[in-house]
Enzyme design. Structure first.
Site, PDB file in Angstrom:
ATOM      1  N   GLU A  38       0.769  -1.316  -0.108  1.00  0.00           N
ATOM      2  CA  GLU A  38       0.012   0.063  -0.186  1.00  0.00           C
ATOM      3  C   GLU A  38       0.936   1.233   0.222  1.00  0.00           C
ATOM      4  O   GLU A  38       2.084   1.180   0.317  1.00  0.00           O
ATOM      5  CB  GLU A  38      -0.762   0.129   1.167  1.00  0.00           C
TER       6      GLU A  38
ATOM      7  N   LYS B   6       2.119   4.651   1.343  1.00  0.00           N
ATOM      8  CA  LYS B   6       2.258   5.244   2.848  1.00  0.00           C
ATOM      9  C   LYS B   6       1.975   6.522   2.895  1.00  0.00           C
ATOM     10  O   LYS B   6       2.874   7.338   2.556  1.00  0.00           O
ATOM     11  CB  LYS B   6       3.713   4.933   3.477  1.00  0.00           C
TER      12      LYS B   6
ATOM     13  N   ASP C 277       1.499  10.398   3.848  1.00  0.00           N
ATOM     14  CA  ASP C 277       2.438  11.191   4.766  1.00  0.00           C
ATOM     15  C   ASP C 277       1.090  12.144   5.445  1.00  0.00           C
ATOM     16  O   ASP C 277       1.033  13.390   5.125  1.00  0.00           O
ATOM     17  CB  ASP C 277       3.271  12.039   3.967  1.00  0.00           C
TER      18      ASP C 277
ATOM     19  N   TYR D 265      -7.194   2.575   6.300  1.00  0.00           N
ATOM     20  CA  TYR D 265      -6.204   1.673   5.911  1.00  0.00           C
ATOM     21  C   TYR D 265      -6.053   0.420   6.736  1.00  0.00           C
ATOM     22  O   TYR D 265      -5.414  -0.548   6.742  1.00  0.00           O
ATOM     23  CB  TYR D 265      -4.789   2.045   5.438  1.00  0.00           C
TER      24      TYR D 265
ATOM     25  N   LYS E  62      10.827   3.257   3.064  1.00  0.00           N
ATOM     26  CA  LYS E  62      10.668   4.943   3.111  1.00  0.00           C
ATOM     27  C   LYS E  62      11.618   5.243   1.886  1.00  0.00           C
ATOM     28  O   LYS E  62      12.625   4.636   1.616  1.00  0.00           O
ATOM     29  CB  LYS E  62      11.443   5.340   4.309  1.00  0.00           C
TER      30      LYS E  62
ATOM     31  N   CYS F 240      26.672  45.704  -2.587  1.00  0.00           N
ATOM     32  CA  CYS F 240      25.219  45.638  -2.387  1.00  0.00           C
ATOM     33  C   CYS F 240      24.255  45.652  -3.915  1.00  0.00           C
ATOM     34  O   CYS F 240      24.544  46.765  -4.524  1.00  0.00           O
ATOM     35  CB  CYS F 240      24.525  46.713  -1.269  1.00  0.00           C
TER      36      CYS F 240
ATOM     37  N   CYS G  48      22.127  49.302  -3.462  1.00  0.00           N
ATOM     38  CA  CYS G  48      22.681  50.474  -3.089  1.00  0.00           C
ATOM     39  C   CYS G  48      23.988  50.840  -3.420  1.00  0.00           C
ATOM     40  O   CYS G  48      24.660  51.767  -3.347  1.00  0.00           O
ATOM     41  CB  CYS G  48      22.540  50.921  -1.680  1.00  0.00           C
TER      42      CYS G  48
ATOM     43  N   CYS H 299      25.248  44.659   4.334  1.00  0.00           N
ATOM     44  CA  CYS H 299      25.285  45.997   3.682  1.00  0.00           C
ATOM     45  C   CYS H 299      25.047  46.825   4.882  1.00  0.00           C
ATOM     46  O   CYS H 299      24.166  46.640   5.611  1.00  0.00           O
ATOM     47  CB  CYS H 299      24.101  46.024   2.660  1.00  0.00           C
TER      48      CYS H 299
ATOM     49  N   CYS I   2      19.916  52.417   2.138  1.00  0.00           N
ATOM     50  CA  CYS I   2      19.698  51.409   1.340  1.00  0.00           C
ATOM     51  C   CYS I   2      18.315  50.831   1.296  1.00  0.00           C
ATOM     52  O   CYS I   2      17.635  50.650   2.314  1.00  0.00           O
ATOM     53  CB  CYS I   2      20.703  50.149   1.863  1.00  0.00           C
TER      54      CYS I   2
END
Ligand code: IVH
Length: 690
Positions: free
Chosen positions: A113, A115, A117, A236, A323, A417, A420, A435, A441
Site C-alpha cells: 500500500e 504510505k 504522509d 487503511y 521509506k 550591495c 545601493c 550591507c 539602502c
C-alpha cells in the site's frame, strides 16, 4: 411543517446529503452541482434551526464545525496504535521477508500500500455512527479530536445501511491534497503580504509541508477553523471484535463498500519481488499522485498469519514500511542573485532553469551564505542537483561535475550591495555578509518600516507592502516615524503598483482606504511599550528580549541611558544583545526617531494595567499551568510573570512547579509525577506570591 413531517424531511435530507458527500469527497464523482448541494444543505440548516430537538450530533450540518475544545481529552486506545518498523533498502526488505518465511513458511501473500504522509487517526463507529476519533498520542492513549475530524468531508459521520459490525474501529491517515495545500499557502502569503510582512517573514510563517499542516490542524481548538482547511482522510486498517473477513485485502474492500475512503492503490503481491516492483513503480510515479506519500507499507495479508507472527514491543512483525529517499531533480544554474533583508543581511539565491520536482515547479533555491556557495564549489551554468526534503523550499545538494564546461568560472560572491552599491562586509566569525548602509539602502529602509507595522509589532494592518513601497518611492516616508506625520491630503489618490514579474497593476488610494490607514496608524499609539520596542527593529531584540527590556527598564529614557553593566544585569541579556542596544541608542538618528515617536504619542513606558503588583518572589522558577482555575489561565500566567517567574509549555525534569487546575490533562500529571516535579494547587500557588 409539523414535527413528524420535519423529522421525516430531516431524515431524508441527511441521507441525501451524506450520499452526495460520499460521491463528491470519497469517489470524486459528484452527482449534482454545488448549487443543488447547497440548496439541500440550506434546507436542512433551516429545518434544524426550526426544530432544534431534531438536530443529531452527526448531522451533515455539523461539518462546518464551531465547537471550541479547550483541552483535548486523553483517551486510552482499545487496541494500541503501533507504528511500523522502517526499511530504507531492498536488502532490509529481503531480511524482513526471510524473517516471515522462517516463522510461517512459504505460503502467504503480501498487500502493498501507499504510505500516506499525514497524521494517524483511529475512528470508532457504533451502529453506523462515528462516535470517537483519537490521535495516536503515545500509542497507548491519544487525544480525542472527534469534533475536528467531523469537519473532514471524506470521513462518513453516519454510514448507510451495510454489513458492518455493531461496533468497530478503523484507522487511517488525515492529510491534505497537495493542490489544496498550495492554495491555502498562497492565500496565507497574500494575507500576510497585505498586512505588511516582508518576504522573509512570510516564508517563515507559511505552512512548511502538508504533513505538518495536517497534524497542526488536528490540534486546533476551533473546529470551524479546521473545517476551512480542506483536510482529507484515507482509511487503511480495520479492527473488529467479530470476524468480517479473513484477509486484510478483503477488509479494505469491505471498508470501501461501507462508504470509507480507501485508496485504490493497494495491491496483492505473491512475492517480495512483486513488492519491489510495486515500490519501484510508485517511487518513479509518486509525483503523479495529488497527495504526498513517503514510502510503501507492506502487510502480510492473512489475519491468522498476522496473529501467528505477532508483535515486538513496538511494531507488528507482519508489517513494515519502506521509506523513499528524498526526491531530487537536476537543472541548470542560471545566475546567483542577492536579497537584502531589513537588517542588511544578504541572502544569495540560486535562480534555476524551471524544473518539476515533487509536483511543483522549482525556479529558485536558497544558497544561505558564502560558505554554502564555497562548499558546493558552485560555477557558472553548473548543472545542479536539487532536493526537496520535507520542506517546500528546495535546496541544492550538489553539482554534476561531469557536465561542467572547462571554461566555467567559479561563482564569486558579490562584493557590493545589489541595491545601493555599498561594499558588503562580513564580520569575523559570521557566515553572513551585510550591507552596512542602513540609512540609505532602500530595501533596508522599507524592510524596517514593514517590520514596524507588522502584526506582532505595531499591527497597522491597513498598510501593506505595496502601500509602503508607494509611500517610500514618492518620498512621503523615509522611516517609520514619518508614518505618524502622514496626512489625508498626501494619501488621497496616491498611486502604487501591485503584483510582480510582469504582472503589474496600478492602484490609487481612495477615501475609504485612506481613512483606514490613518485609523490604523492612530490606533497603533495604544500598542504597549514592549511591542513598540520590538517594532523599532533593534538588531537581536526580538519579541522576548523586548519584553524583558521593557519590564526591567520600564521607560524608554532609562533604557536609552542604560550602561552596558545595567543591560547585562537583566536576566538572559548577554553581551551581544547589550552591545546592539547600546549601539542603536548611541546613534543620533535613532534618538531623533524616538523623540519624534514620543511626540506622536506612542507608548514608551510600561503601564501596569493588569493591576498585578510586581515582585521577584518567583524569580528563577519555571511554571506550567494546566487545567482551569478560578481566574483565567492568561491572568494566572501574567501573575507568574509579574512576580518574576517564567511560564513554560511542557513538562520536563527542569520544571519547578506544575500548577494543577480542574480538568487538567492526565498525561501532564503522569509525566510530572514520574519526573518528580512539584505539583501545587491554585491555593498553594497564591500562598507563594502572597
Ligand atoms: S498500517 C499496525 N498503512 O505510517 C498497522 N500505516 O509507522 C499500523 N501510515 O502510524 C499502520 N500509510 O500513520 C499503515 N497504508 C498505511 C499507512 C500507514 C501511512 C502511517 C501511519 C502509521 C505509520 C507507521
Amino acid at each position: 411543517m409539523d414535527f413528524a413531517a420535519a423529522q421525516q424531511r430531516i431524515q431524508f435530507l441527511s441521507t441525501e446529503i451524506n450520499r452526495h458527500n460520499y460521491h463528491y469527497y470519497v469517489l470524486d464523482k459528484p452527482l449534482i452541482s454545488d448549487y443543488d448541494f447547497d440548496q439541500l444543505l440550506d434546507e436542512l440548516i433551516e429545518l434544524e434551526r426550526a426544530f432544534p430537538g431534531l438536530a443529531s450530533p452527526n448531522s451533515p450540518t455539523q461539518r462546518v464545525g464551531g465547537d471550541i475544545t479547550k483541552e483535548f481529552k486523553t483517551v486510552k486506545h482499545k487496541y494500541p496504535m503501533l507504528s511500523l518498523g522502517n526499511t530504507y533498502s531492498e536488502e532490509e526488505l529481503t531480511e524482513f521477508d526471510n524473517r516471515i518465511r522462517k516463522a510461517i513458511g512459504d505460503k502467504f501473500e503480501y498487500v502493498a500500500e501507499l504510505k500516506f504522509d499525514g497524521l494517524a487517526i483511529s475512528l470508532t463507529y457504533k451502529n453506523g455512527e462515528l462516535v470517537q476519533a483519537l490521535t495516536r498520542g503515545d500509542g497507548t492513549q491519544g487525544d480525542d479530536v472527534t469534533t475536528n475530524v467531523k469537519t473532514i468531508r471524506s470521513v462518513p459521520l453516519t454510514l448507510p445501511p451495510g454489513d458492518y459490525p455493531e461496533e468497530f474501529e478503523i484507522r487511517g491517515e488525515v492529510f491534505i491534497q497537495r493542490p489544496n495545500f498550495e492554495k491555502l499557502n498562497q492565500k496565507l502569503a497574500a494575507e500576510l503580504r497585505e498586512k505588511g510582512f516582508d518576504e522573509e517573514e512570510i516564508a517563515e510563517q507559511l505552512y512548511k509541508n502538508p504533513r505538518n499542516f495536517a497534524s497542526g490542524s488536528m490540534k486546533l481548538q476551533n473546529s470551524a477553523e479546521v473545517a476551512k482547511r480542506k483536510l482529507d482522510c484515507f482509511l487503511y486498517f480495520l479492527y473488529c471484535n467479530e470476524p468480517i473477513a479473513e484477509t486484510h485485502f478483503d477488509s479494505l474492500k469491505k471498508a470501501a463498500s461501507w462508504g470509507f475512503k480507501v485508496s485504490d492503490h493497494y495491491k496483492k503481491c505473491s512475492s517480495i519481488a512483486a513488492v519491489m516492483e510495486y515500490i519501484h513503480y510508485y517511487d518513479k510515479h509518486r509525483d503523479q499522485l495529488s497527495y504526498d506519500i513517503d514510502g510503501i507499507v507492506i502487510k502480510v495479508n492473512n489475519y491468522a498469519q498476522q496473529q501467528e507472527l505477532g508483535f515486538t514491543a513496538k511494531n507488528p512483525r507482519w508489517a513494515i514500511s519502506y521509506k523513499f529517499k528524498a526526491q531530487s531533480a537536476t537543472t541548470q544554474l542560471l545566475k546567483v542573485t542577492y536579497q537584502v533583508g531589513r537588517t542588511g543581511a544578504i541572502t544569495p539565491v540560486a535562480n534555476l532553469k524551471p524544473v518539476l520536482l515533487a509536483g511543483t515547479t522549482v525556479k529558485r533555491a536558497s544558497l544561505y551564505n558564502a560558505d554554502e556557495i564555497e562548499r558546493l564549489d558552485l560555477h557558472e551554468s553548473d548543472i545542479v542537483f536539487v532536493e526537496k526534503g520535507g520542506e517546500i523550499i528546495p535546496k541544492i545538494t550538489g553539482v554534476d561535475l561531469t557536465k561542467r564546461a572547462l571554461t566555467a568560472a567559479k561563482i564569486s560572491y558579490a562584493t557590493h550591495c545589489p541595491e545601493c552599491g555599498s561594499e558588503l562586509v562580513r564580520k569575523e566569525g559570521e557566515a553572513v555578509h551585510y550591507c552596512l548602509n542602513e540609512y540609505a539602502c532602500p530595501p533596508q529602509l522599507k524592510g524596517k518600516i514593514e517590520h514596524f507595522i507588522g502584526r506582532r509589532a505595531m499591527n497597522i494592518d491597513s498598510l501593506g507592502t505595496e502601500t509602503i513601497n508607494g509611500l517610500f518611492d514618492k518620498g512621503l516616508i523615509k522611516n517609520y516615524a514619518d508614518l505618524y506625520k502622514l496626512t489625508r491630503e498626501q494619501l488621497l489618490g496616491l498611486e502604487f503598483t501591485i503584483g510582480d514579474e510582469g504582472n503589474f497593476k496600478k492602484r490609487s488610494l481612495q477615501e475609504k482606504s485612506v481613512m483606514n490607514i490613518l485609523k490604523g496608524i492612530e490606533d497603533s499609539k495604544q500598542v504597549p511599550f514592549e511591542r513598540v520596542l520590538f517594532a523599532m527593529g533593534i538588531r537581536m531584540v526580538g519579541e522576548t528580549v523586548a519584553k524583558k527590556l521593557a519590564q526591567h527598564f520600564r521607560t524608554i529614557d532609562s533604557l536609552m541611558n542604560a550602561t552596558p553593566e545595567e543591560l547585562l544585569s537583566v536576566n538572559e541579556i548577554g553581551d551581544k544583545i547589550g552591545e546592539q542596544v547600546i549601539r542603536f541608542f548611541a546613534d543620533d538618528k535613532n534618538r531623533c526617531m524616538v523623540r519624534s515617536l514620543l511626540n506622536s504619542g506612542l507608548r514608551f513606558e510600561v503601564k501596569d494595567e493588569e493591576g498585578f503588583e510586581r515582585s521577584d518572589k518567583l524569580a528563577g522558577k519555571s511554571f506550567l499551568v494546566s487545567g482551569t482555575f478560578s481566574i483565567s489561565r492568561d491572568d494566572l500566567k501574567k501573575l507568574i510573570e509579574a512576580n518574576g517567574g517564567r511560564n513554560v509549555s511542557s513538562v520536563s525534569a527542569k520544571l519547578d512547579y506544575l500548577v494543577a487546575g480542574d480538568k487538567m490533562g492526565p498525561e501532564k500529571l503522569k509525566k510530572a509525577e514520574e519526573l518528580n516535579v512539584k505539583i501545587i494547587t491554585e491555593q498553594e500557588f497564591f500562598e507563594l506570591v502572597k
